[in-house]
Design a protein around this motif. Structure first.
Motif, PDB file in Angstrom:
ATOM      1  N   GLU A 145      11.169   2.506   4.455  1.00  0.00           N
ATOM      2  CA  GLU A 145       9.715   2.413   4.448  1.00  0.00           C
ATOM      3  C   GLU A 145       9.185   2.984   3.135  1.00  0.00           C
ATOM      4  O   GLU A 145       9.691   3.985   2.636  1.00  0.00           O
ATOM      5  CB  GLU A 145       9.143   3.208   5.625  1.00  0.00           C
ATOM      6  CG  GLU A 145       7.639   3.210   5.689  1.00  0.00           C
ATOM      7  CD  GLU A 145       7.087   4.122   6.770  1.00  0.00           C
ATOM      8  OE1 GLU A 145       5.853   4.300   6.796  1.00  0.00           O
ATOM      9  OE2 GLU A 145       7.871   4.673   7.565  1.00  0.00           O
ATOM     10  N   THR A 146       8.145   2.353   2.601  1.00  0.00           N
ATOM     11  CA  THR A 146       7.537   2.846   1.366  1.00  0.00           C
ATOM     12  C   THR A 146       6.022   2.796   1.472  1.00  0.00           C
ATOM     13  O   THR A 146       5.467   1.959   2.186  1.00  0.00           O
ATOM     14  CB  THR A 146       8.012   2.052   0.137  1.00  0.00           C
ATOM     15  OG1 THR A 146       7.440   2.635  -1.040  1.00  0.00           O
ATOM     16  CG2 THR A 146       7.609   0.601   0.213  1.00  0.00           C
ATOM     17  N   PHE A 147       5.376   3.666   0.772  1.00  0.00           N
ATOM     18  CA  PHE A 147       3.918   3.727   0.748  1.00  0.00           C
ATOM     19  C   PHE A 147       3.333   2.766  -0.280  1.00  0.00           C
ATOM     20  O   PHE A 147       2.225   2.291  -0.146  1.00  0.00           O
ATOM     21  CB  PHE A 147       3.479   5.161   0.438  1.00  0.00           C
ATOM     22  CG  PHE A 147       2.000   5.379   0.491  1.00  0.00           C
ATOM     23  CD1 PHE A 147       1.318   5.332   1.698  1.00  0.00           C
ATOM     24  CD2 PHE A 147       1.285   5.642  -0.659  1.00  0.00           C
ATOM     25  CE1 PHE A 147      -0.056   5.540   1.753  1.00  0.00           C
ATOM     26  CE2 PHE A 147      -0.086   5.850  -0.619  1.00  0.00           C
ATOM     27  CZ  PHE A 147      -0.754   5.797   0.593  1.00  0.00           C
ATOM     28  N   TYR A 148       4.103   2.478  -1.335  1.00  0.00           N
ATOM     29  CA  TYR A 148       3.618   1.661  -2.445  1.00  0.00           C
ATOM     30  C   TYR A 148       4.280   0.281  -2.437  1.00  0.00           C
ATOM     31  O   TYR A 148       5.451   0.157  -2.780  1.00  0.00           O
ATOM     32  CB  TYR A 148       3.915   2.338  -3.797  1.00  0.00           C
ATOM     33  CG  TYR A 148       3.267   3.682  -3.935  1.00  0.00           C
ATOM     34  CD1 TYR A 148       1.904   3.777  -4.181  1.00  0.00           C
ATOM     35  CD2 TYR A 148       3.998   4.853  -3.810  1.00  0.00           C
ATOM     36  CE1 TYR A 148       1.290   5.022  -4.306  1.00  0.00           C
ATOM     37  CE2 TYR A 148       3.390   6.091  -3.936  1.00  0.00           C
ATOM     38  CZ  TYR A 148       2.040   6.163  -4.184  1.00  0.00           C
ATOM     39  OH  TYR A 148       1.446   7.379  -4.306  1.00  0.00           O
ATOM     40  N   PRO A 149       3.550  -0.779  -2.089  1.00  0.00           N
ATOM     41  CA  PRO A 149       4.136  -2.113  -2.121  1.00  0.00           C
ATOM     42  C   PRO A 149       4.399  -2.597  -3.545  1.00  0.00           C
ATOM     43  O   PRO A 149       5.252  -3.447  -3.767  1.00  0.00           O
ATOM     44  CB  PRO A 149       3.094  -2.996  -1.431  1.00  0.00           C
ATOM     45  CG  PRO A 149       1.811  -2.250  -1.565  1.00  0.00           C
ATOM     46  CD  PRO A 149       2.170  -0.787  -1.607  1.00  0.00           C
TER      47      PRO A 149
END
Length: 107
Positions: free
Chosen positions: A71-75
């Motif tokens: 999972e990442t916060f920045y696409p």
């Protein structure tokens, strides 16, 4: 001018292979590429680009982390910079993790 980048995945302590990178100027794409096994992208721009002006490097970080199942916060990460000397070499590294990033003008 020549332009290179290097993407490092800080969470894995390794180069980030397979990150798509797009170079934009004035709302249009002037170059695209994908980082190699060493996380590097070089010699990827057409002749005559870039000249003096303001550019944006757009890194496809969301797709990179999705391939890893993380999972990442920045696409995406966008780095905007100015080219003052078209004859110079610019290197724009990106240090990346799922919830943070940093960049600087390299050599």
């Amino acid at each position: 001018m020549s332009l290179s980048t290097h993407v490092l995945d800080a969470t894995r302590g390794r180069p980030a292979e397979g990150v798509t990178v797009r170079l934009e100027r004035d709302g249009r794409t002037v170059g695209t590429g994908t980082t190699d096994q060493d996380g590097r992208l070089r010699d990827w721009l057409p002749d005559g680009e870039p000249g003096a002006g303001t550019y944006r490097l757009v890194f496809g970080t969301g797709a990179y982390f999705a391939r890893l199942g993380v999972e990442t916060f920045y696409p995406e990460v966008v780095v905007t910079f100015t080219v003052a000397d078209p004859a110079a070499h610019l290197h724009v590294p990106l240090l990346l993790s799922p919830f943070a990033y940093s960049t600087y003008r390299g050599s």
